[in-house]
Design a protein around this motif. Structure first.
Motif, PDB file in Angstrom:
ATOM      1  N   LYS A 246       0.830  -1.207   0.000  1.00 63.10           N
ATOM      2  CA  LYS A 246       0.000   0.000   0.000  1.00 63.10           C
ATOM      3  C   LYS A 246       0.867   1.261   0.000  1.00 63.10           C
ATOM      4  O   LYS A 246       0.545   2.259  -0.668  1.00 63.10           O
ATOM      5  CB  LYS A 246      -0.927   0.016   1.224  1.00 63.10           C
ATOM      6  N   LYS A 247       1.960   1.213   0.754  1.00 62.24           N
ATOM      7  CA  LYS A 247       2.848   2.375   0.831  1.00 62.24           C
ATOM      8  C   LYS A 247       3.512   2.629  -0.528  1.00 62.24           C
ATOM      9  O   LYS A 247       3.637   3.780  -0.964  1.00 62.24           O
ATOM     10  CB  LYS A 247       3.928   2.104   1.885  1.00 62.24           C
ATOM     11  N   LYS A 248       3.913   1.551  -1.168  1.00 65.91           N
ATOM     12  CA  LYS A 248       4.579   1.673  -2.467  1.00 65.91           C
ATOM     13  C   LYS A 248       3.647   2.262  -3.520  1.00 65.91           C
ATOM     14  O   LYS A 248       4.066   3.024  -4.391  1.00 65.91           O
ATOM     15  CB  LYS A 248       5.080   0.292  -2.912  1.00 65.91           C
ATOM     16  N   SER A 249       2.369   1.917  -3.414  1.00 66.46           N
ATOM     17  CA  SER A 249       1.391   2.407  -4.393  1.00 66.46           C
ATOM     18  C   SER A 249       0.709   3.702  -3.949  1.00 66.46           C
ATOM     19  O   SER A 249      -0.200   4.193  -4.618  1.00 66.46           O
ATOM     20  CB  SER A 249       0.328   1.335  -4.664  1.00 66.46           C
ATOM     21  N   GLY A 250       1.134   4.245  -2.806  1.00 63.63           N
ATOM     22  CA  GLY A 250       0.627   5.539  -2.349  1.00 63.63           C
ATOM     23  C   GLY A 250      -0.782   5.523  -1.786  1.00 63.63           C
ATOM     24  O   GLY A 250      -1.441   6.565  -1.727  1.00 63.63           O
ATOM     25  N   LYS A 251      -1.254   4.361  -1.334  1.00 69.39           N
ATOM     26  CA  LYS A 251      -2.618   4.253  -0.805  1.00 69.39           C
ATOM     27  C   LYS A 251      -2.618   4.463   0.707  1.00 69.39           C
ATOM     28  O   LYS A 251      -2.826   3.532   1.494  1.00 69.39           O
ATOM     29  CB  LYS A 251      -3.214   2.894  -1.179  1.00 69.39           C
ATOM     30  N   HIS A 252      -2.380   5.703   1.125  1.00 69.44           N
ATOM     31  CA  HIS A 252      -2.262   6.014   2.549  1.00 69.44           C
ATOM     32  C   HIS A 252      -3.568   5.783   3.309  1.00 69.44           C
ATOM     33  O   HIS A 252      -3.557   5.296   4.445  1.00 69.44           O
ATOM     34  CB  HIS A 252      -1.812   7.461   2.732  1.00 69.44           C
ATOM     35  N   THR A 310       4.914  -0.802  16.870  1.00 69.13           N
ATOM     36  CA  THR A 310       5.384  -1.554  15.705  1.00 69.13           C
ATOM     37  C   THR A 310       4.745  -1.049  14.419  1.00 69.13           C
ATOM     38  O   THR A 310       5.349  -1.125  13.342  1.00 69.13           O
ATOM     39  CB  THR A 310       5.108  -3.063  15.883  1.00 69.13           C
ATOM     40  N   LEU A 311       3.536  -0.519  14.498  1.00 69.30           N
ATOM     41  CA  LEU A 311       2.906   0.078  13.324  1.00 69.30           C
ATOM     42  C   LEU A 311       3.773   1.205  12.756  1.00 69.30           C
ATOM     43  O   LEU A 311       3.894   1.362  11.540  1.00 69.30           O
ATOM     44  CB  LEU A 311       1.521   0.632  13.684  1.00 69.30           C
ATOM     45  N   TYR A 312       4.369   1.983  13.648  1.00 67.04           N
ATOM     46  CA  TYR A 312       5.199   3.110  13.211  1.00 67.04           C
ATOM     47  C   TYR A 312       6.615   2.684  12.842  1.00 67.04           C
ATOM     48  O   TYR A 312       7.277   3.353  12.043  1.00 67.04           O
ATOM     49  CB  TYR A 312       5.219   4.190  14.296  1.00 67.04           C
ATOM     50  N   VAL A 313       7.082   1.575  13.411  1.00 69.31           N
ATOM     51  CA  VAL A 313       8.394   1.047  13.037  1.00 69.31           C
ATOM     52  C   VAL A 313       8.426   0.703  11.543  1.00 69.31           C
ATOM     53  O   VAL A 313       9.457   0.843  10.878  1.00 69.31           O
ATOM     54  CB  VAL A 313       8.736  -0.204  13.879  1.00 69.31           C
ATOM     55  N   GLY A 314       7.276   0.284  11.005  1.00 65.17           N
ATOM     56  CA  GLY A 314       7.201  -0.068   9.590  1.00 65.17           C
ATOM     57  C   GLY A 314       7.669   1.050   8.673  1.00 65.17           C
ATOM     58  O   GLY A 314       8.292   0.804   7.631  1.00 65.17           O
ATOM     59  N   TYR A 315       7.401   2.311   9.045  1.00 60.22           N
ATOM     60  CA  TYR A 315       7.843   3.456   8.236  1.00 60.22           C
ATOM     61  C   TYR A 315       9.371   3.537   8.201  1.00 60.22           C
ATOM     62  O   TYR A 315       9.959   3.870   7.168  1.00 60.22           O
ATOM     63  CB  TYR A 315       7.268   4.753   8.807  1.00 60.22           C
ATOM     64  N   SER A 316      10.002   3.254   9.351  1.00 56.34           N
ATOM     65  CA  SER A 316      11.465   3.300   9.404  1.00 56.34           C
ATOM     66  C   SER A 316      12.076   2.215   8.525  1.00 56.34           C
ATOM     67  O   SER A 316      13.065   2.444   7.828  1.00 56.34           O
ATOM     68  CB  SER A 316      11.935   3.134  10.853  1.00 56.34           C
ATOM     69  N   PHE A 317      11.491   1.018   8.561  1.00 58.04           N
ATOM     70  CA  PHE A 317      11.970  -0.058   7.697  1.00 58.04           C
ATOM     71  C   PHE A 317      11.779   0.309   6.227  1.00 58.04           C
ATOM     72  O   PHE A 317      12.652   0.046   5.394  1.00 58.04           O
ATOM     73  CB  PHE A 317      11.229  -1.365   8.006  1.00 58.04           C
ATOM     74  N   LYS A 372       7.285  11.147  12.481  1.00 59.90           N
ATOM     75  CA  LYS A 372       6.658  12.437  12.170  1.00 59.90           C
ATOM     76  C   LYS A 372       7.662  13.584  12.042  1.00 59.90           C
ATOM     77  O   LYS A 372       7.543  14.434  11.146  1.00 59.90           O
ATOM     78  CB  LYS A 372       5.614  12.782  13.242  1.00 59.90           C
ATOM     79  N   TYR A 373       8.686  13.607  12.909  1.00 55.70           N
ATOM     80  CA  TYR A 373       9.550  14.785  12.969  1.00 55.70           C
ATOM     81  C   TYR A 373      10.980  14.542  12.499  1.00 55.70           C
ATOM     82  O   TYR A 373      11.691  15.502  12.173  1.00 55.70           O
ATOM     83  CB  TYR A 373       9.574  15.340  14.396  1.00 55.70           C
ATOM     84  N   ILE A 374      11.432  13.284  12.496  1.00 54.63           N
ATOM     85  CA  ILE A 374      12.809  13.008  12.057  1.00 54.63           C
ATOM     86  C   ILE A 374      12.827  12.494  10.623  1.00 54.63           C
ATOM     87  O   ILE A 374      13.491  13.050   9.756  1.00 54.63           O
ATOM     88  CB  ILE A 374      13.506  12.025  13.021  1.00 54.63           C
ATOM     89  N   ILE A 375      12.076  11.411  10.381  1.00 57.89           N
ATOM     90  CA  ILE A 375      11.938  10.929   9.007  1.00 57.89           C
ATOM     91  C   ILE A 375      11.084  11.897   8.199  1.00 57.89           C
ATOM     92  O   ILE A 375      11.232  12.025   6.989  1.00 57.89           O
ATOM     93  CB  ILE A 375      11.312   9.511   8.998  1.00 57.89           C
ATOM     94  N   LYS A 376      10.167  12.582   8.910  1.00 56.53           N
ATOM     95  CA  LYS A 376       9.257  13.565   8.304  1.00 56.53           C
ATOM     96  C   LYS A 376       8.364  12.941   7.238  1.00 56.53           C
ATOM     97  O   LYS A 376       8.212  13.478   6.141  1.00 56.53           O
ATOM     98  CB  LYS A 376      10.053  14.739   7.726  1.00 56.53           C
ATOM     99  N   GLU A 377       7.787  11.813   7.615  1.00 57.65           N
ATOM    100  CA  GLU A 377       6.802  11.164   6.755  1.00 57.65           C
ATOM    101  C   GLU A 377       5.548  12.042   6.713  1.00 57.65           C
ATOM    102  O   GLU A 377       4.974  12.379   7.753  1.00 57.65           O
ATOM    103  CB  GLU A 377       6.463   9.777   7.312  1.00 57.65           C
ATOM    104  N   LYS A 378       5.140  12.419   5.533  1.00 56.87           N
ATOM    105  CA  LYS A 378       4.003  13.328   5.388  1.00 56.87           C
ATOM    106  C   LYS A 378       2.677  12.637   5.673  1.00 56.87           C
ATOM    107  O   LYS A 378       1.760  13.234   6.243  1.00 56.87           O
ATOM    108  CB  LYS A 378       3.992  13.935   3.980  1.00 56.87           C
ATOM    109  N   LYS A 379       2.561  11.402   5.230  1.00 52.50           N
ATOM    110  CA  LYS A 379       1.307  10.673   5.411  1.00 52.50           C
ATOM    111  C   LYS A 379       1.519   9.548   6.418  1.00 52.50           C
ATOM    112  O   LYS A 379       1.941   8.456   6.084  1.00 52.50           O
ATOM    113  CB  LYS A 379       0.816  10.126   4.068  1.00 52.50           C
ATOM    114  N   ILE A 380       1.235   9.874   7.657  1.00 51.15           N
ATOM    115  CA  ILE A 380       1.466   8.965   8.774  1.00 51.15           C
ATOM    116  C   ILE A 380       0.133   8.566   9.390  1.00 51.15           C
ATOM    117  O   ILE A 380      -0.843   9.320   9.324  1.00 51.15           O
ATOM    118  CB  ILE A 380       2.372   9.656   9.822  1.00 51.15           C
ATOM    119  N   ILE A 381       0.067   7.385   9.983  1.00 49.99           N
ATOM    120  CA  ILE A 381      -1.145   6.941  10.671  1.00 49.99           C
ATOM    121  C   ILE A 381      -1.446   7.919  11.803  1.00 49.99           C
ATOM    122  O   ILE A 381      -0.630   8.118  12.702  1.00 49.99           O
ATOM    123  CB  ILE A 381      -0.980   5.521  11.232  1.00 49.99           C
ATOM    124  N   SER A 382      -2.602   8.540  11.759  1.00 47.73           N
ATOM    125  CA  SER A 382      -2.964   9.552  12.751  1.00 47.73           C
ATOM    126  C   SER A 382      -3.237   8.913  14.113  1.00 47.73           C
ATOM    127  O   SER A 382      -3.864   7.859  14.216  1.00 47.73           O
ATOM    128  CB  SER A 382      -4.211  10.315  12.283  1.00 47.73           C
TER     129      SER A 382
END
Length: 434
Positions: A246-252, A310-317, A372-382
């Motif tokens: 989903k992340k690769k295809s931009g389906k946030h 762990t949901l947010y760790v996925g963004y770092s990976f 949110k603030y270091i990687i600065k992912e724009k579309k993050i799980i709220s």
């Protein structure tokens, strides 16, 4: 089963053995399990060569580490307050477990869930069956029944996993494959060790400070909490490949909605485990372990925050920022160790459950800030998708504790549990979140 076959002291030794072997599995594995999954997702055509290179490096590193640990085993066993034999058994289990985990990583990445499940269930079933058989033959040190069973079954199932992996792998060492694995994996080692420290090292500290009996009672409470962990891990293993796609295809929006639904399942399970912890302990354990019921809800809640972070760790990976995972996990792990050594001597072994909860909450906060603030992912799980429902679950459980304070009749308490749980389920269904 084991609570009826083992004394609390034997159960405590087994808990310490499990904690030690869990830490060594991570060290022996070099974080390569995660790199195998990540490399497969990238769709590279040389995955077979990548797998072969990792099998080689894990084999040689494992043999080297076994030799080093054998030299220092007396000093290490003295620090951990276990016999040198227990330490040796733990390292051997870790050595053979690594290849099994690497093959499982391939199965997970390739979505071969049927084979993954069959292998996992066979491993657990045969370890339990053999454990019971050996324990019944032993007159003393019956905890060795479980350890011997693990040694035998891990050796057999890891040999099978290696055989299957060798059919896929091609042995052609290339620098780029080793570099990829180590750069990706080494930071993950620190993350996973810190994670294990949060969930298991407290048993080692309790054994050091208080004793084997208390370690056994705490270990059993953690086994009940692991019900929450097992479900969380199962959902996360399904979540990981879907998240990447989903992340690769931009389906946030899909990612966020799925995270919300999965979290609600986790919350409802946690509420049921916290509400019915007494009944579960009464059915599953001998009465000498019943005093563990007071800390089970705390441990269950800890694993809720484990799922959330762990949901947010996925963004770092996804962004290959694994060093950040290691840093934050190390911070939380050190906080946990410090709090345990500070509070357990004062408040007893029960304090370990609360230090673990506090550490997982800190870890959740750190990883959210990271994304949110270091990687600065724009579309993050709220957080609005996750925390209000968790707050509802906590409030409902506190209401139950209030009812329990005023009423002691079991039927009244049982009825209140059922009403509260069904009210929460109805609330989620009405909101169309389920």
């Amino acid at each position: 089963i084991l609570t009826r076959l083992l004394t609390t002291e034997d159960y405590g030794v087994l808990g310490v053995f499990t904690s030690i072997s869990s830490i060594f599995i991570i060290i022996f594995g070099l974080g390569i399990r995660g790199s195998v999954t990540r490399y497969y997702y990238e769709g590279s055509k040389d995955f077979n060569k990548f797998l072969g290179a990792n099998i080689i490096i894990l084999s040689f590193f494992g043999l080297f580490l076994l030799s080093v640990l054998n030299i220092f085993r007396e000093q290490l066993s003295s620090f951990l307050v276990v016999s040198s034999n227990i330490l040796t058994y733990a390292t051997i289990v870790a050595f053979f477990s690594v290849m099994f985990e690497v093959y499982q990583a391939y199965l997970q990445a390739s979505k071969k869930s049927k084979e993954y499940s069959i292998l996992s269930m066979c491993k657990s079933f045969f370890i339990l069956a053999l454990t019971i058989g050996i324990i019944l033959q032993l007159e003393k040190e019956k905890y060795l029944g479980s350890i011997y069973a693990q040694l035998i079954i891990i050796f057999i199932i890891s040999s099978y996993a290696l055989f299957k992996a060798l059919k896929i792998a091609k042995f052609n060492l290339e620098k780029k494959h080793l570099t990829y694995s180590l750069i990706f994996g080494i930071p993950v080692v620190f993350h996973l060790i810190s994670q294990t420290v949060l969930s298991s090292f407290d048993q080692i500290i309790i054994n050091q400070i208080v004793g084997k009996k208390e370690t056994g009672i705490y270990s059993f409470a953690y086994q009940i909490g692991l019900i929450q962990s097992i479900i969380s891990m199962g959902i996360l293993k399904a979540w990981t490949p879907i998240f990447y796609e989903k992340k690769k295809s931009g389906k946030h929006i899909d990612v966020e909605n799925l995270a919300k639904k999965y979290s609600i399942i986790i919350y409802l399970l946690a509420l049921c485990l916290m509400m019915f912890s007494y009944e579960i302990i009464y059915i599953m354990a001998d009465k000498k372990f019943h005093s563990s019921q007071t800390i089970v809800p705390v441990i269950v809640l800890s694993y809720v925050f484990f799922f959330l972070y762990t949901l947010y760790v996925g963004y770092s990976f996804y962004h290959k920022k694994t060093y950040l995972i290691a840093v934050f996990s190390l911070i939380a792990g050190l906080i946990n160790i410090g709090l345990n050594y500070l509070l357990i001597p004062i408040y007893g072994f029960e304090a370990a459950a609360y230090t673990t909860l506090a550490s997982f909450i800190i870890l959740f906060g750190l990883h959210y800030i990271n994304v949110k603030y270091i990687i600065k992912e724009k579309k993050i799980i709220s957080l609005k998708k996750l925390l209000p429902n968790l707050l509802l679950i906590v409030i409902v459980f506190l209401i139950f504790l209030l009812v329990k304070f005023f009423f002691t009749n079991y039927l009244v308490l049982l009825l209140s549990k059922l009403i509260l749980i069904w009210s929460v389920i109805f609330f989620f269904v009405k909101k169309q979140d389920l």
